[in-house]
Design an enzyme around this catalytic site. Structure first.
Site, PDB file in Angstrom:
ATOM      1  CB  CYS A   1     100.945  -8.203  40.260  1.00 43.03           C
ATOM      2  SG  CYS A   1     100.528  -8.977  41.585  1.00 43.03           S
TER       3      CYS A   1
ATOM      4  NE  ARG B   1     107.216  -5.776  48.174  1.00 45.87           N
ATOM      5  CZ  ARG B   1     106.803  -6.498  47.552  1.00 45.87           C
ATOM      6  NH1 ARG B   1     106.955  -7.906  47.526  1.00 45.87           N
ATOM      7  NH2 ARG B   1     106.439  -6.140  46.241  1.00 45.87           N
TER       8      ARG B   1
ATOM      9  CG  ASP C   1      97.534 -10.307  43.634  1.00 42.78           C
ATOM     10  OD1 ASP C   1      98.509 -11.087  43.445  1.00 42.78           O
ATOM     11  OD2 ASP C   1      97.655  -9.399  44.516  1.00 42.78           O
TER      12      ASP C   1
ATOM     13  CD  GLN D   1     102.641  -5.346  39.621  1.00 43.51           C
ATOM     14  OE1 GLN D   1     103.503  -5.606  40.078  1.00 43.51           O
ATOM     15  NE2 GLN D   1     102.496  -5.373  38.459  1.00 43.51           N
TER      16      GLN D   1
ATOM     17  NE  ARG E   1     106.539  -3.259  40.084  1.00 46.00           N
ATOM     18  CZ  ARG E   1     106.976  -3.737  41.205  1.00 46.00           C
ATOM     19  NH1 ARG E   1     106.626  -5.131  41.186  1.00 46.00           N
ATOM     20  NH2 ARG E   1     107.200  -3.342  42.176  1.00 46.00           N
TER      21      ARG E   1
ATOM     22  CG  HIS F   1     102.022  -3.399  44.743  1.00 47.27           C
ATOM     23  ND1 HIS F   1     103.301  -2.546  44.649  1.00 47.27           N
ATOM     24  CD2 HIS F   1     102.545  -4.561  44.290  1.00 47.27           C
ATOM     25  CE1 HIS F   1     104.308  -3.566  44.162  1.00 47.27           C
ATOM     26  NE2 HIS F   1     103.782  -4.675  43.857  1.00 47.27           N
TER      27      HIS F   1
HETATM   28  N1   CP Z   1     104.643  -7.924  41.885  1.00 44.50           N
HETATM   29  C1   CP Z   1     105.566  -7.878  42.913  1.00 44.50           C
HETATM   30  O1   CP Z   1     105.504  -6.978  43.536  1.00 44.50           O
HETATM   31  O2   CP Z   1     106.544  -8.912  42.993  1.00 44.50           O
HETATM   32  P1   CP Z   1     107.432  -9.124  44.120  1.00 44.50           P
HETATM   33  O3   CP Z   1     106.787  -9.333  45.275  1.00 44.50           O
HETATM   34  O4   CP Z   1     108.334 -10.273  43.528  1.00 44.50           O
HETATM   35  O5   CP Z   1     108.327  -7.947  44.217  1.00 44.50           O
HETATM   36  N1  NVA Z   2      98.770  -9.014  46.800  1.00 45.02           N
HETATM   37  C1  NVA Z   2     100.025  -9.575  46.945  1.00 45.02           C
HETATM   38  C2  NVA Z   2     100.940  -9.174  45.809  1.00 45.02           C
HETATM   39  C3  NVA Z   2     102.213  -9.525  45.833  1.00 45.02           C
HETATM   40  C4  NVA Z   2     103.177  -8.889  44.744  1.00 45.02           C
HETATM   41  C5  NVA Z   2     100.546  -9.545  48.177  1.00 45.02           C
HETATM   42  O1  NVA Z   2     100.216  -8.593  48.884  1.00 45.02           O
HETATM   43  O2  NVA Z   2     101.026 -10.524  48.656  1.00 45.02           O
END
Ligand code: CP
Ligand code: NVA
Length: 302
Positions: free
Chosen positions: A260, A98, A220, A128, A288, A125
């Site tokens: 998400c 990440r 989101d 997701q 997930r 993502h």
């Molecule tokens: N949806 C998602 O990626 O959640 P987290 O940020 O908790 O991993």
């Molecule tokens: N768009 C959000 C998604 C988190 C899972 C972010 O990038 O923070």
């Protein structure tokens, strides 16, 4: 070495991976297919779902996962990504990351000798999107001929949805304020997939238009990780795009609501909607893990 950085990387195998995910979820899978395998998980940003679902998923497949915060890695002190990739490749069988910048994940994958899986970047993502599609199949029966709508920011989550929807035969609309449209390269690729699959993509600031004939409404957060400096302006710009009961009533009867997570009730979505009967957010979160187990199997099984 093939990696999952973008939905585009699995464009010919999306259905195969989702079918595998359904089988894994139903328990139709050999015991411990990844026995003896290790996944390194690098996090430059916070996570609940991604971290836990990959960790538990690896365990359930017979392998193990190692959590690596970028603050603790030498990478956080400036060690080149290329050296990190080459060294980790000597120890582990796959790397999930990440990252703040998508280009850093591309750099990691370029130098790694093991598969790299994108667990969220500023651009995409993909894991997701796979979980979301598994959830749609379970709740709507099929993908073909359905229409999804994302209301809100043209961000990482909506970018991956724009790519995956046409690959599964779905139309997609995105309702966003002017200036928050999705990445142009993503849109171009998504439109190519839509043309190939006879589906439609609509980007508009007209909420009523976007919600016509919609079977699943997504949103989101308005302020993604990394966008915090713009929070005040975004709250003003996105206010008309809150998913509330009036907005949901513009979609088809029986349309589902998806997010998400994490979510901010009272901001991008009202509590009435996210905690109401149309919401499938916890199935989506659970998926997930099932979708990612399919990804891990696909990339890491010998
Ligand atoms: N949806 C998602 O990626 O959640 P987290 O940020 O908790 O991993
Ligand atoms: N768009 C959000 C998604 C988190 C899972 C972010 O990038 O923070």
């Amino acid at each position: 070495m093939s990696s999952l950085l973008s939905v585009s990387d699995i464009k010919d195998d999306v259905k195969y991976i989702l079918d595998l995910a359904s089988k894994i979820k139903a328990g139709e899978m050999e015991e411990k297919p990844l026995e003896g395998k290790t996944l390194a998980m690098i996090f430059q940003k916070s996570s609940t779902r991604t971290r836990v679902s990959f960790d538990v998923g690896m365990y359930q497949l017979g392998g193990r996962a190692i959590f690596l915060s970028s603050n603790d890695l030498q990478m956080g002190r400036g060690e080149p990504i290329s050296d990190t990739a080459k060294v980790l490749s000597r120890f582990v069988d796959g790397i999930m990351i990440r990252a703040i910048k998508h280009s850093d994940v591309e750099e990691l994958a370029k130098h790694a000798d093991v598969p790299v899986i994108n667990g969220l970047t500023d651009l995409e993502h993909p894991c997701q999107a796979l979980a979301d599609m598994l959830t749609i199949k379970e709740h709507l029966g099929d993908w073909e001929g359905k229409k999804i709508c994302f209301v809100g920011d043209g961000n990482n989550v909506s970018n991956s949805l724009l790519l995956i929807a046409p690959l599964l035969g779905m139309d997609m609309s995105l309702a966003c304020p002017k200036g928050y449209e999705p990445n142009e390269d993503i849109l171009k690729t998504a439109q190519e997939y839509a043309d190939d699959n006879n589906t439609e993509i609509t980007i508009t600031d007209d909420i009523g238009l976007a919600l016509q004939n919609v079977d699943a409404v997504f949103t989101d957060v308005w302020v993604s990780m990394g966008d915090e400096a713009e929070a005040k302006q975004r709250e003003i710009d996105f206010a008309p795009f809150q998913v509330n009961s009036d907005l949901m009533s513009l979609a088809n009867d029986g349309a589902i609501f998806m997010h998400c997570l994490p979510a901010i009730r009272g901001q991008e979505v009202t509590a009435e909607v996210i905690d109401g009967p149309q919401s499938v957010i916890y199935d989506e979160a659970e998926n997930r893990m099932h979708a990612q187990k399919a990804v891990l199997y696909y990339y890491m099984k010998d």
